[in-house]
Design a protein around this motif. Structure first.
Motif, short mmCIF file in Angstrom:
data_model
loop_
_atom_site.label_atom_id
_atom_site.label_comp_id
_atom_site.label_asym_id
_atom_site.label_seq_id
_atom_site.Cartn_x
_atom_site.Cartn_y
_atom_site.Cartn_z
N THR A 299 0.83 -1.21 0.00
CA THR A 299 0.00 0.00 0.00
C THR A 299 0.86 1.26 0.00
O THR A 299 0.52 2.25 -0.64
CB THR A 299 -0.93 -0.01 1.22
OG1 THR A 299 -1.74 -1.17 1.14
CG2 THR A 299 -1.82 1.22 1.25
N SER A 300 1.99 1.23 0.73
CA SER A 300 2.87 2.40 0.75
C SER A 300 3.37 2.70 -0.66
O SER A 300 3.44 3.86 -1.08
CB SER A 300 4.07 2.15 1.67
OG SER A 300 3.64 1.80 2.95
N VAL A 301 3.73 1.64 -1.38
CA VAL A 301 4.23 1.83 -2.74
C VAL A 301 3.10 2.25 -3.67
O VAL A 301 3.24 3.17 -4.48
CB VAL A 301 4.90 0.52 -3.23
CG1 VAL A 301 5.23 0.62 -4.71
CG2 VAL A 301 6.14 0.23 -2.41
N GLU A 302 1.95 1.59 -3.54
CA GLU A 302 0.82 1.90 -4.42
C GLU A 302 0.36 3.34 -4.24
O GLU A 302 -0.06 3.99 -5.20
CB GLU A 302 -0.35 0.94 -4.13
CG GLU A 302 -0.12 -0.44 -4.70
CD GLU A 302 -1.30 -1.36 -4.43
OE1 GLU A 302 -2.10 -1.06 -3.52
OE2 GLU A 302 -1.42 -2.37 -5.14
N THR A 303 0.41 3.82 -3.01
CA THR A 303 0.01 5.20 -2.76
C THR A 303 0.84 6.15 -3.61
O THR A 303 0.30 6.99 -4.32
CB THR A 303 0.20 5.54 -1.27
OG1 THR A 303 -0.62 4.67 -0.50
CG2 THR A 303 -0.18 6.97 -0.99
N ALA A 304 2.16 5.98 -3.53
CA ALA A 304 3.03 6.87 -4.30
C ALA A 304 2.77 6.70 -5.79
O ALA A 304 2.68 7.68 -6.53
CB ALA A 304 4.49 6.58 -3.97
N ARG A 305 2.63 5.46 -6.23
CA ARG A 305 2.41 5.22 -7.66
C ARG A 305 1.10 5.85 -8.12
O ARG A 305 1.02 6.38 -9.23
CB ARG A 305 2.41 3.72 -7.94
CG ARG A 305 3.80 3.11 -7.88
CD ARG A 305 3.78 1.68 -8.37
NE ARG A 305 3.23 1.58 -9.70
CZ ARG A 305 2.47 0.56 -10.12
NH1 ARG A 305 2.18 -0.43 -9.31
NH2 ARG A 305 2.00 0.55 -11.34
N SER A 306 0.08 5.79 -7.28
CA SER A 306 -1.21 6.33 -7.69
C SER A 306 -1.13 7.84 -7.89
O SER A 306 -1.93 8.41 -8.60
CB SER A 306 -2.30 5.98 -6.67
OG SER A 306 -2.15 6.78 -5.51
N PHE A 307 -0.13 8.47 -7.27
CA PHE A 307 0.06 9.91 -7.48
C PHE A 307 1.05 10.18 -8.62
O PHE A 307 1.57 11.28 -8.75
CB PHE A 307 0.55 10.59 -6.20
CG PHE A 307 -0.50 10.70 -5.14
CD1 PHE A 307 -1.67 11.42 -5.37
CD2 PHE A 307 -0.34 10.08 -3.92
CE1 PHE A 307 -2.63 11.53 -4.40
CE2 PHE A 307 -1.32 10.18 -2.93
CZ PHE A 307 -2.46 10.90 -3.18
N VAL B 128 4.05 8.92 -9.07
CA VAL B 128 5.47 8.87 -8.74
C VAL B 128 6.08 7.65 -9.44
O VAL B 128 5.55 6.55 -9.36
CB VAL B 128 5.68 8.77 -7.21
CG1 VAL B 128 7.15 8.65 -6.87
CG2 VAL B 128 5.08 9.99 -6.52
N ARG C 62 11.84 7.84 -2.25
CA ARG C 62 10.92 8.57 -1.38
C ARG C 62 10.07 7.67 -0.50
O ARG C 62 9.49 8.12 0.47
CB ARG C 62 10.01 9.48 -2.22
CG ARG C 62 10.79 10.55 -2.98
CD ARG C 62 9.89 11.33 -3.90
NE ARG C 62 8.96 12.17 -3.17
CZ ARG C 62 7.88 12.71 -3.69
NH1 ARG C 62 7.57 12.47 -4.96
NH2 ARG C 62 7.09 13.46 -2.98
N VAL C 63 9.98 6.39 -0.87
CA VAL C 63 9.15 5.48 -0.07
C VAL C 63 9.95 4.28 0.46
O VAL C 63 9.99 4.04 1.66
CB VAL C 63 7.93 4.97 -0.88
CG1 VAL C 63 7.10 4.02 -0.05
CG2 VAL C 63 7.10 6.14 -1.37
N ILE D 242 -2.84 1.64 -11.33
CA ILE D 242 -1.68 1.02 -10.68
C ILE D 242 -1.70 -0.49 -10.85
O ILE D 242 -0.81 -1.18 -10.39
CB ILE D 242 -1.59 1.39 -9.18
CG1 ILE D 242 -2.87 1.06 -8.45
CG2 ILE D 242 -1.25 2.85 -9.01
CD1 ILE D 242 -2.79 1.32 -6.96
N PHE E 33 -6.75 5.12 0.20
CA PHE E 33 -6.72 3.70 0.55
C PHE E 33 -7.40 3.45 1.89
O PHE E 33 -7.49 4.34 2.74
CB PHE E 33 -5.28 3.22 0.65
CG PHE E 33 -4.55 3.17 -0.66
CD1 PHE E 33 -4.43 1.97 -1.35
CD2 PHE E 33 -3.98 4.30 -1.20
CE1 PHE E 33 -3.75 1.91 -2.55
CE2 PHE E 33 -3.30 4.26 -2.41
CZ PHE E 33 -3.19 3.06 -3.08
N ARG F 41 -0.60 2.39 6.44
CA ARG F 41 0.42 2.10 5.43
C ARG F 41 0.47 3.17 4.37
O ARG F 41 1.50 3.37 3.74
CB ARG F 41 0.12 0.77 4.74
CG ARG F 41 -0.06 -0.38 5.69
CD ARG F 41 1.25 -0.79 6.29
NE ARG F 41 1.10 -2.03 7.01
CZ ARG F 41 2.08 -2.60 7.71
NH1 ARG F 41 3.26 -2.01 7.78
NH2 ARG F 41 1.88 -3.72 8.33
#
Lengths: 284, 287
Positions: A175-183, A185, A193-194, B71, B97, B102
């Motif tokens: 989820t940490s990675v997906e969050t950045a990717r969804s923006f 990044v 950054r993550v 994604i 999310f 997380r």
């Protein structure tokens, strides 16, 4: 994200525990100033003093007060202090090299599956090899002296940092990675950054483990190679049957270890402050 | 083929890519020889609409939202945003999310978390970024907590931070993946109302929202339209409008006859979708 190979014990102990959302208050001893603990240590010294003054009368077990006065007079002469300086300097250099290389290589292995698969066999072979077994080889290659000492410290402290960094980078939650990717990044951005900041708690745990390993190594190598430093000092005093001075050296090593763990713990709370809650919960 | 249900409801607007978001025949299989997660999902979201997607747990709701957010690549099918087929995370959308612990970064303060999606943007200067961040934090009611660490906030407040971060990105469509599933019931009501307030405040350019949830009441309370998914592999089982009067309030809206009617109807659809189609007329969906 799955960890296919069995992680080392260090890595498991150091893996970032789930962060409990801010319920635990920032409590607990801040710099380990612990009156009860110090009182007990002092009491223990008194008991040993009494025992060595009465029951235990061996010449090889000096009284703590004798050790204390030997320590003071040695400090006055400067012999033990120059040994201390050599030891600390070698320690810092070795741990510094291990931390630098371990973090960079661990992050690279974590970032690239190809790199991990390439190096894995060599790593798995070298890691369980006790570093002291390499001392003869290191003496032949680097000679007797601080280079060998630093190299051995760096070698032994390298592995926990390498593996903790690797597992830290790998263990970043999806989820940490997906969050950045969804923006929007990109890959490099996500990595720096993550993934790297996420791995910081795990890296810190690796450094904490290596900080004690490095102390073991510096003293061991100094004893074996007789190349100066506190380890050599202890052996010299043993050979000369100056037991008070020998114990003074041992006490100093213990004191260094204690102070190192205080400093490392303090730094860890400062640098990876968000991990404080989980560490208090985990009771490490 | 199992797509019968999906086809029936999409027929009306199939091929219509003019809506702000158009999902066309999405299929997803995570690996060869594993069952399909989604089997030909199609639906539309219009500008300014709040659409809730509900379905039984494990039906592929989150998979669907990740494909829409760009994604996760679909095995086949397309997602169109503003008439453009997407091939990666589009700048028009931001995703909130479920798992805020997380999704927020514990090493960043609230303010820096909200700034995260803007940090590397070259088209905005420092003052613009600061303004957007401050505005987003104000919108979710967290002014004064800028310098806090996420770990120092309650779960509901953390999810507000995550919403603020998405708002600072100024998406045209806000995607929400079970955003309130991890907070307690009272906090959830507060967050739902915040979301409605946010929507009122955003105006026509950015108030389109697509939320995935397994909470039927929440879907009815918030949404203009509900898309019900079937059991896996998921297809659109039903689409219905929610004609509850606005402004909606927790007590009045939830006791409104229309609310209760839709509630019963959706329960029915989710429980016995196929049987219901054969044996029981039920109220007709008005979408």
């Amino acid at each position: 994200m799955s960890l296919t190979s069995a992680p080392t014990e260090e890595a498991v102990a150091g893996a970032p525990a789930p962060v409990a959302p801010g319920r635990a208050a920032r409590r607990g001893p801040r710099l380990g100033v612990n009156p009860r603990g110090f009182a007990f240590a002092l009491g223990l010294l008194v008991v040993i003093e009494l025992l060595t003054a009465t029951l235990v009368t061996s010449a090889y077990v000096p009284r703590p007060s004798e050790v204390g006065s030997a320590l003071l007079s040695e400090i006055g002469e400067g012999d033990i202090l120059s040994g201390l300086g050599d030891t600390l300097w070698a320690y810092l250099q070795g741990l510094g090299i291990a931390a630098g290389l371990g973090v960079i290589l661990g992050a690279a292995l974590g970032a690239s599956n190809v790199a991990y698969q390439t190096f894995r066999v060599v790593i798995e072979f070298l890691r369980p090899l006790p570093s002291v077994a390499l001392i003869p080889f290191s003496i032949l290659l680097l000679g007797v002296g601080s280079t060998t000492t630093v190299a051995m410290i760096a070698y032994a402290s390298f592995w926990p940092i390498l593996f903790n960094t690797y597992y830290g980078v790998r263990g970043v939650h999806a989820t940490s990675v997906e969050t950045a990717r969804s923006f929007g990044v990109g890959g490099l951005g996500v990595f720096f950054r993550v993934q790297i900041p996420s791995a910081a708690t795990s890296v810190a745990a690796g450094v904490r483990i290596s900080a004690s390993i490095a102390l073991i190594l510096v003293i061991t190598v100094e004893m074996l190679t007789r190349s100066g430093g506190l380890g050599h000092y202890i052996v010299r005093m043993q050979v000369a049957i100056r037991t008070e001075e020998m114990y003074a050296g041992i006490f100093l090593v213990g004191l260094i270890g204690y102070l190192i763990s205080l400093v490392v713990g303090h730094l860890e709370r400062r640098v990876v402050f968000w991990n404080v809650d989980s560490r208090e919960d985990g009771g490490r | 083929m199992r797509r019968r249900a999906g086809e029936r409801h999409v027929a009306g607007d199939g091929g219509d890519r003019t809506g702000i978001l158009h999902v066309e025949e999405l299929r997803k299989r995570y690996a060869p020889d594993t069952p399909l997660v989604c089997d030909g999902l199609s639906f539309n979201v219009n500008q300014g609409e709040f659409v809730a997607i509900i379905g039984p747990s494990g039906c592929g709701k989150s998979t669907l939202l990740r494909m829409i957010a760009g994604i996760l690549s679909p095995t086949s099918g397309d997602v169109w945003v503003g008439g453009r087929r997407i091939d990666g995370p589009p700048p028009e959308m931001a995703l909130v999310f479920q798992d805020y612990t997380r999704s927020l970064y514990p090493w960043l303060t609230v303010e820096r978390n909200v700034r995260f999606p803007l940090a590397k943007r070259r088209d905005l200067d420092k003052a613009e970024k600061a303004e957007r961040v401050a505005e987003a934090i104000r919108t979710v009611g967290l002014t004064g907590f800028e310098k806090y660490s996420p770990g120092q906030l309650s779960g509901g407040m953390q999810q507000r931070v995550a919403i603020a971060r998405a708002l600072a990105f100024q998406p045209q469509i806000l995607l929400l993946d079970e955003p309130f599933a991890s907070v307690d019931a009272l906090t959830k009501e507060g967050l739902e109302d915040t979301l409605l307030d946010v929507r009122d405040r955003l105006g026509a350019s950015g108030n389109t929202m697509l939320m995935v949830t397994h909470d039927i009441d929440e879907a009815i309370y918030l949404a203009d339209r509900i898309v019900v998914l079937s059991k896996p592999p998921c297809v659109v089982a039903e689409e219905l409008s929610v004609d509850l009067p606005v402004p909606r309030t927790q007590v009045e809206s939830r006791s409104h006859p229309e609310f209760l009617r839709i509630r019963a109807y959706v329960h029915d659809v989710m429980g016995l979708t196929d049987q219901r189609r054969r044996t029981h007329g039920g109220p007709q969906p008005s979408a």
